[in-house]
Design an enzyme around this catalytic site. Structure first.
Site, PDB file in Angstrom:
ATOM      1  N   CYS A 301      75.422  21.654  -6.235  1.00  0.00           N
ATOM      2  CA  CYS A 301      75.022  20.245  -6.271  1.00  0.00           C
ATOM      3  C   CYS A 301      75.791  19.384  -7.278  1.00  0.00           C
ATOM      4  CB  CYS A 301      73.521  20.117  -6.479  1.00  0.00           C
ATOM      5  SG  CYS A 301      72.879  20.925  -7.951  1.00  0.00           S
ATOM      6  N   ARG A 331      76.732  33.354 -12.230  1.00  0.00           N
ATOM      7  CA  ARG A 331      75.854  33.148 -13.381  1.00  0.00           C
ATOM      8  C   ARG A 331      75.763  34.455 -14.158  1.00  0.00           C
ATOM      9  NH1 ARG A 331      70.789  29.878 -10.484  1.00  0.00           N
ATOM     10  NH2 ARG A 331      72.104  28.353  -9.392  1.00  0.00           N
ATOM     11  N   GLU A 333      74.072  37.061 -15.923  1.00  0.00           N
ATOM     12  CA  GLU A 333      72.676  37.483 -16.018  1.00  0.00           C
ATOM     13  C   GLU A 333      72.427  38.456 -17.161  1.00  0.00           C
ATOM     14  OE1 GLU A 333      70.100  36.444 -14.566  1.00  0.00           O
ATOM     15  OE2 GLU A 333      70.772  35.365 -12.787  1.00  0.00           O
ATOM     16  N   ARG A 342      69.366  39.821  -8.020  1.00  0.00           N
ATOM     17  CA  ARG A 342      69.571  39.286  -9.372  1.00  0.00           C
ATOM     18  C   ARG A 342      70.959  39.705  -9.821  1.00  0.00           C
ATOM     19  NH1 ARG A 342      65.826  37.809 -13.533  1.00  0.00           N
ATOM     20  NH2 ARG A 342      67.020  36.426 -14.884  1.00  0.00           N
ATOM     21  N   GLU A 350      73.767  25.147  -0.221  1.00  0.00           N
ATOM     22  CA  GLU A 350      73.125  24.108  -1.042  1.00  0.00           C
ATOM     23  C   GLU A 350      73.011  22.814  -0.247  1.00  0.00           C
ATOM     24  OE1 GLU A 350      71.241  23.199  -4.186  1.00  0.00           O
ATOM     25  OE2 GLU A 350      73.016  23.809  -5.289  1.00  0.00           O
ATOM     26  N   ASP A 411      58.573  26.337  -5.292  1.00  0.00           N
ATOM     27  CA  ASP A 411      59.171  27.666  -5.148  1.00  0.00           C
ATOM     28  C   ASP A 411      58.523  28.396  -3.979  1.00  0.00           C
ATOM     29  OD1 ASP A 411      61.105  27.659  -7.056  1.00  0.00           O
ATOM     30  OD2 ASP A 411      60.107  29.039  -8.440  1.00  0.00           O
ATOM     31  N   GLU A 429      61.128  35.025  -6.139  1.00  0.00           N
ATOM     32  CA  GLU A 429      61.404  33.624  -5.789  1.00  0.00           C
ATOM     33  C   GLU A 429      62.663  33.626  -4.934  1.00  0.00           C
ATOM     34  OE1 GLU A 429      63.611  30.424  -5.637  1.00  0.00           O
ATOM     35  OE2 GLU A 429      63.907  30.987  -7.738  1.00  0.00           O
ATOM     36  N   ASN A 432      63.755  27.519  -2.892  1.00  0.00           N
ATOM     37  CA  ASN A 432      63.085  26.398  -3.549  1.00  0.00           C
ATOM     38  C   ASN A 432      63.431  25.099  -2.850  1.00  0.00           C
ATOM     39  OD1 ASN A 432      65.489  25.142  -4.791  1.00  0.00           O
ATOM     40  ND2 ASN A 432      65.516  26.964  -6.073  1.00  0.00           N
ATOM     41  N   CYS A 457      67.570  18.675  -3.813  1.00  0.00           N
ATOM     42  CA  CYS A 457      68.354  19.796  -3.300  1.00  0.00           C
ATOM     43  C   CYS A 457      67.417  20.954  -2.984  1.00  0.00           C
ATOM     44  CB  CYS A 457      69.418  20.227  -4.303  1.00  0.00           C
ATOM     45  SG  CYS A 457      68.750  20.665  -5.925  1.00  0.00           S
ATOM     46  N   ARG A 464      68.870  36.500  -1.722  1.00  0.00           N
ATOM     47  CA  ARG A 464      67.418  36.452  -1.899  1.00  0.00           C
ATOM     48  C   ARG A 464      66.700  36.519  -0.548  1.00  0.00           C
ATOM     49  NH1 ARG A 464      65.454  34.688  -7.095  1.00  0.00           N
ATOM     50  NH2 ARG A 464      66.977  35.487  -8.584  1.00  0.00           N
TER      51      ARG A 464
END
Length: 498
Positions: A301, A331, A333, A342, A350, A411, A429, A432, A457, A464
């Site tokens: 985004c 990312r 983690e 994860r 997105e 979520d 999760e 979202n 967004c 996931r």
């Protein structure tokens, strides 16, 4: 607030001959300033050779550092032509700022550029080693805000984020209770990547992931009129400054360092070392890299909002409905990695939407309905929805109830049978949906011809989705729901290894 600035000017020549004129100027300047803010006082004036020393006090809206800069300009203008005098340097001997806090600090804090002291609910910033350039950047108010923010955060440390359930599907009997990542790895569908937090997806796992992508596009995005765009994987720092990512999660970003040069002669020593040692000489490599000015995509985004920066959108184009599925998110983690759900590197779609408040509220209802179709009729999941603290508030340490507002984050969470009892175990999760108000609209100066704009967004993480589905439905396509088998009923044979 009480501001106490002790400062001085160093001039180009001796001031002793114009002492009276200077004192008269300062007196008149002080009178002029007090018409804007009666609390401002310029006092303790001393003239020593080519130096003018003084202090500026204020407890109003006119900050002493702004008074100082204005005074420098006017004094140079007043005495420059007549006496050929100019201010060569501003000297800051000390700057103390005291202000009240809403809550008493629970412990000491540190911020750059100043020492922070507390007495009950009063904070004092003691600034040292600052110069004119520092004052011109107007850091002072941001420092005050940061102290308030850090004290506020102390009251949220250790608390869980806001979570309020709003809907759940009811219990469903899972096909199995195994960890899908572990089982796919045993079968050779997955392989741990060459670096931590990354995976190599073989044909079977890829087929499932690509099916998730197709379902998301065909069942959610296309029916609502979303159009695909393609964006870069690399995000410059200035964009993340506007979105808050560099303030909120700098420890989760993968940073990008460009080569300092393409000149092969400058790389020659590194190449020689590599050829001879057959190892990467990291210290030598660092010499040939530039300081990072960008990072790998954290979420799509920010770049999408950047593409609208300073633009005016026609009313006929509202609401704007677009999505990217090409940029891979990264990312860091650290110790939080687990399975493919994860990870440090993941694939997501997105969708971003920009429109009026009314348009986005209607869109949210439509998106919720499309997601229900996917998760109920196609995946047949046991899942639930909850209002939660938006990510940008989580990073600021805020926990608030968003459930009675138009803006906020919902979520979607799925029961993971391999984690144990559904009432005691942590749910995943896996989706979202957010409406963010005008947060990014203002940050990127996005406008419409007439309307007031909001944005939002709804990140769709393919890993996931895959994990949520396989955790409940298993790896045997024969046991998958009929709705899903319409999209994928058999898996590729894959490769047999000896």
């Amino acid at each position: 607030m009480i501001f106490d600035l002790k400062a001085g000017f160093t001039f180009s020549n001796d001031l002793s001959k114009i002492k009276k004129e200077l004192e008269s100027f300062i007196s008149n300047f002080n009178k002029k300033i007090t018409t804007k803010d009666k609390t401002v006082k310029i006092q303790n004036i001393k003239i020593e050779k080519n130096n003018l020393f003084f202090s500026i006090l204020s407890d109003g809206i006119f900050r002493p550092h702004n008074v100082l800069l204005q005074m420098k300009n006017e004094i140079s203008k007043e005495f420059g032509k007549s006496y050929h005098l100019g201010v060569r340097e501003i000297k800051i001997e000390g700057y103390n700022i005291s202000f009240d806090l809403e809550k008493k600090p629970l412990k000491d804090i540190k911020i750059p550029f100043a020492e922070v002291k507390f007495k009950e609910k009063t904070a004092t910033l003691i600034l040292k080693d600052i110069d004119e350039e520092f004052l011109q950047h107007n850091y002072i108010d941001r420092m005050i805000n940061r102290v308030n923010e850090k004290v506020e955060n102390q009251y949220y440390e250790g608390k869980t984020e806001f979570w309020k359930p709003i809907w759940e599907s009811g219990e469903k009997k899972p096909v199995w209770n195994k960890d899908p990542t572990e089982e796919m790895t045993k079968l050779g569908w997955l392989q741990q990547g060459p670096t931590k937090g990354k995976w190599f997806y073989r044909a079977q796992a890829t087929a499932i992931m690509k099916t998730m992508e197709k379902i998301a596009i065909d069942e959610v995005l296309k029916p609502l009129g979303f159009e695909e765009i393609i964006e870069s994987h690399i995000v410059p720092f200035d964009i993340w400054l506007k979105t808050g990512h560099l303030e909120g999660m700098p420890g989760e970003i993968y940073y990008v360092a460009e080569p300092a040069s393409r000149d092969t002669q400058k790389w020659e020593h590194f190449i020689d070392l590599t050829k001879i040692t057959k190892e990467i000489q990291i210290d030598e490599l660092k010499k040939n890299l530039s300081t990072p000015t960008a990072g790998i995509c954290y979420a799509q985004c920010p770049l999408i909002y950047w593409s609208f920066k300073g633009k005016t959108i026609s009313e006929e184009s509202l609401p704007v409905l677009i999505y990217d599925k090409t940029a891979i998110s990264s990312r860091y983690e650290s110790g939080g990695r687990h399975g493919i759900e994860r990870v440090d590197e993941f694939h997501r779609i997105e969708p971003v939407y920009i429109g009026t408040r009314e348009q986005l509220l209607k869109l949210r209802d439509k998106m919720l309905e499309r997601y229900r179709i996917v998760f109920n009729k196609i995946f047949d999941l046991e899942w639930r929805m909850a209002w939660v603290t938006p990510w940008y508030m989580q990073q600021a340490g805020k926990i608030s109830d968003e459930s009675n507002q138009d803006t906020g984050t919902i979520d979607f969470e799925a029961y993971m049978p391999y984690r144990g009892d559904r009432k005691k175990s942590e749910w995943l999760e896996f989706q979202n949906l957010s409406i963010l108000g005008d947060k990014y609209i203002k940050a990127f100066n996005i406008k419409a011809q007439k309307s007031t704009l909001w944005s939002g967004c709804s990140g769709i993480g393919l890993e996931r989705w895959t994990t949520a589905f396989l955790s409940q439905k298993g790896l045997d396509p024969k046991k998958w729901p009929e709705g899903f088998k319409k999209y994928l009923h058999t898996l590729p044979k894959g490769i047999d290894f000896l």
